[in-house]
Design an enzyme around this catalytic site. Structure first.
Site, PDB file in Angstrom:
ATOM      1  N   CYS A 141       0.847  67.996  72.339  1.00 42.52           N
ATOM      2  CA  CYS A 141       1.906  68.100  73.355  1.00 42.52           C
ATOM      3  C   CYS A 141       3.278  68.137  72.686  1.00 42.52           C
ATOM      4  O   CYS A 141       4.159  68.887  73.105  1.00 42.52           O
ATOM      5  CB  CYS A 141       1.851  66.923  74.331  1.00 42.52           C
ATOM      6  SG  CYS A 141       0.323  66.840  75.276  1.00 42.52           S
ATOM      7  N   CYS A 170       0.196  62.284  72.856  1.00 40.38           N
ATOM      8  CA  CYS A 170      -0.527  63.517  72.530  1.00 40.38           C
ATOM      9  C   CYS A 170       0.220  64.321  71.465  1.00 40.38           C
ATOM     10  O   CYS A 170       1.308  64.833  71.723  1.00 40.38           O
ATOM     11  CB  CYS A 170      -0.702  64.329  73.812  1.00 40.38           C
ATOM     12  SG  CYS A 170      -1.313  65.992  73.569  1.00 40.38           S
TER      13      CYS A 170
END
Length: 178
Positions: free
Chosen positions: A98, A95
């Site tokens: 993230c 991600c």
């Protein structure tokens, strides 16, 4: 009859190049060059590279030292039974957002030490928690107080430090939980 190629120094020497030679691309002054890829910040580190692979070519997996990764088995003790409010950050290695928010979460764990505990949960390794808390986007932040999710505390996506502070401050001062 063909003659042998000349081996004099003038034909073997490379042609003179300017600092902006197109053969290698523009060269930056040393003061503007980036630090080597292996020079990570003091509090974070990159996951080791596979044997024979350079760390700069591997996808950077940043693990922050102050923020603990927990799993399903530790969730009740670390989050639900905590004396302090706990901010849970649901993340995944693949991600991009993230990885963008990781330094902000690291900063918050130091900034709010003693007032807030922050833990991370790996999305891929903990499908039961993902399903139980209905995590649909990553990263997802959820604040828990007294073993319960604080209403309005759920946020998805990356944020800059100022927005993170604006998100967190009112939640830490609020004392009600539903």
């Amino acid at each position: 009859m063909a003659s042998a190629p000349s081996t004099t120094g003038s034909t073997l020497a490379p042609p003179p190049r300017s600092p902006l030679s197109p053969a290698r691309g523009p060269r930056l002054p040393s003061t503007l060059r980036l630090a080597p890829a292996h020079a990570a910040p003091a509090r974070c580190f990159l996951a080791p590279a596979a044997p024979g692979q350079q760390p700069a070519r591997q996808r950077a997996r940043v693990r922050c030292c102050a923020v603990k990764f927990i799993g399903q088995s530790e969730f009740a003790a670390e989050v639900l039974e905590s004396e302090l409010p706990v901010l849970v950050d649901f993340v995944a290695d693949w991600c991009g957002p993230c990885r963008l928010i990781a330094p902000v979460v690291e900063w918050a764990s130091q900034e709010y030490a003693g007032r807030l505990k922050i833990v991370k949960i790996d999305h891929d390794a903990n499908p039961q928690l993902i399903e139980e808390y209905k995590v649909f986007g990553l990263p997802t932040l959820i604040l828990f107080k007294n073993g319960q999710e604080v209403p309005g505390s759920r946020r998805e996506g990356a944020m800059i430090k100022d927005k993170f502070k604006q998100y967190l401050e009112p939640l830490l001062t609020a004392s009600t939980v539903s």
